[in-house]
Design an enzyme around this catalytic site. Structure first.
Site, short mmCIF file in Angstrom:
data_model
loop_
_atom_site.label_atom_id
_atom_site.label_comp_id
_atom_site.label_asym_id
_atom_site.label_seq_id
_atom_site.Cartn_x
_atom_site.Cartn_y
_atom_site.Cartn_z
N ARG A 1 65.67 64.62 67.63
CA ARG A 1 64.08 63.04 67.73
C ARG A 1 63.49 62.66 66.42
NH1 ARG A 1 60.74 63.43 71.80
NH2 ARG A 1 59.21 63.05 70.82
N VAL B 1 60.73 59.96 68.81
CA VAL B 1 61.26 60.53 67.17
C VAL B 1 59.67 60.79 66.97
CG1 VAL B 1 61.88 58.98 65.32
CG2 VAL B 1 62.45 58.20 67.37
N ASP B 2 60.12 62.09 66.20
CA ASP B 2 58.90 63.06 66.18
C ASP B 2 59.40 63.10 64.11
OD1 ASP B 2 58.20 64.09 67.76
OD2 ASP B 2 59.50 65.91 67.53
N VAL B 3 60.42 62.36 63.51
CA VAL B 3 60.83 61.97 62.33
C VAL B 3 61.81 61.13 61.76
CG1 VAL B 3 62.31 63.35 60.64
CG2 VAL B 3 60.99 64.92 62.38
#
Ligand code: PLP
Ligand code: CA
Length: 303
Positions: free
Chosen positions: A243, A21-23
């Site tokens: 993501r 996960v980026d966000v």
């Protein structure tokens, strides 16, 4: 307790989530705060996620404040969050009008709702009326009585309105039923909301329901679970849906917003949904993960 052990066990795979996960998109009420109190441990948790390089956005269905109004609320709770990371359903309504080039039509908006919607419309330069100013009005229902309405109203926005009355309902009805092409926009359709901890209170679903009932029209919903906000975020900010993790406390808005839009989803039990409801046979909306709160979820493994 055995209940807690159960929750921890079920969130175990969530540790694997962080690298994917980026966000994070956080719902607000029930995740970040409850009413006017920040949930314990949240400031530290957000700092920890930022330090890990995660981006975060805050998406609330509550239309009573504008983005600017929420910025003040975050400040007052000791949360250092830039206004650009905050997305309210009042902002979403204005973003929808921008996307559909409403301003170029030269038409006006009639507002059933509070100041948040008005402030967002002011920012995009779209003329509007109604809202709190119509709070004390009643239409003339005597013999021959008729409520005149403005044929230049091209959209009615319905948001949470603690001063909704028969005048506003009739005015909205006339615009939607009699002005050709007039849009019916709902900021959100939450059935109930926790205005106080003591009980559930009628949410914007009740205001939208009143206008649906007299027009027979279905609104365009701009808040969660509508894809509008996620499409806006992805197109303006270049985010990759795969993501993103949606974190919320409500199944039929937050988690549905996640599952319908191809995001990962995490339900927290710090708001309106109980573990019993989540796991019950009647529930058809299933998050990828769940946890007591994000504070527990992003537990420091070295602590
Ligand atoms: N609408 C109203 C009027 C509310 O008071 C709330 C929560 O306080 C909500 C909607 C839901 O907000 P959120 O999407 O942040 O949970
Ligand atoms: Ca919520």
């Amino acid at each position: 307790t055995s209940l807690n052990a159960n929750v921890l066990k079920l969130t175990e795979p969530a540790k694997d989530l962080l690298p994917d996960v980026d966000v994070f998109i956080f719902d607000c009420d029930g995740v970040i705060w409850r009413g006017d109190s920040v949930i314990e441990g949240i400031p530290e948790t957000l700092e920890k996620l930022r330090a890990l390089g995660k981006k975060m956005y805050f998406v609330t269905n509550n239309s009573t404040k504008s983005r600017k109004g929420y910025k003040k609320k975050f400040d007052s709770l000791g949360l250092d969050v830039p206004a650009e990371e905050i997305f309210s359903s009042s902002f979403a309504a204005a973003a929808y009008l921008e996307q559909t080039n409403f301003k170029e039509s030269g038409k006006k908006v009639y507002v059933v709702g509070e100041i948040g919607i008005q402030e967002e419309l002011d920012l995009i330069g779209v003329p509007h009326f109604g809202g709190p100013e119509d709070g004390g009005k009643q239409p003339d229902m005597g013999p021959g009585g008729a409520l005149p309405h403005d044929s230049d109203v091209g959209a009615v926005i319905v948001g949470f309105d603690r001063n909704i009355n028969y005048y506003k309902i009739q005015y909205a009805q006339l615009c939607i039923n009699e002005n050709p092409g007039c849009e019916f926009i709902a900021t959100n359709t939450d059935a109930v909301t926790h205005l106080t901890d003591a009980q559930e209170w009628a949410g914007n679903g009740s205001m939208v329901g009143a206008i649906k009932g007299c027009t027979g029209q279905e609104p365009t919903v701009v808040g969660k679970p509508s894809p509008l906000m996620i499409d806006y975020l992805c197109s303006k900010l270049g985010l990759d849906k795969g993501r993103i993790c949606m974190v919320g406390d409500r199944l039929d808005t937050d988690i549905l917003f996640g599952t319908d839009n191809g995001l990962k989803s995490l339900l927290v039990l710090s708001g309106v949904t109980t573990e019993e409801k989540l796991l019950s046979q009647e529930n058809t909306i299933t998050p990828d993960y769940y946890a007591d709160s994000i504070v527990d979820f992003f537990v420091d493994e070295n602590a």
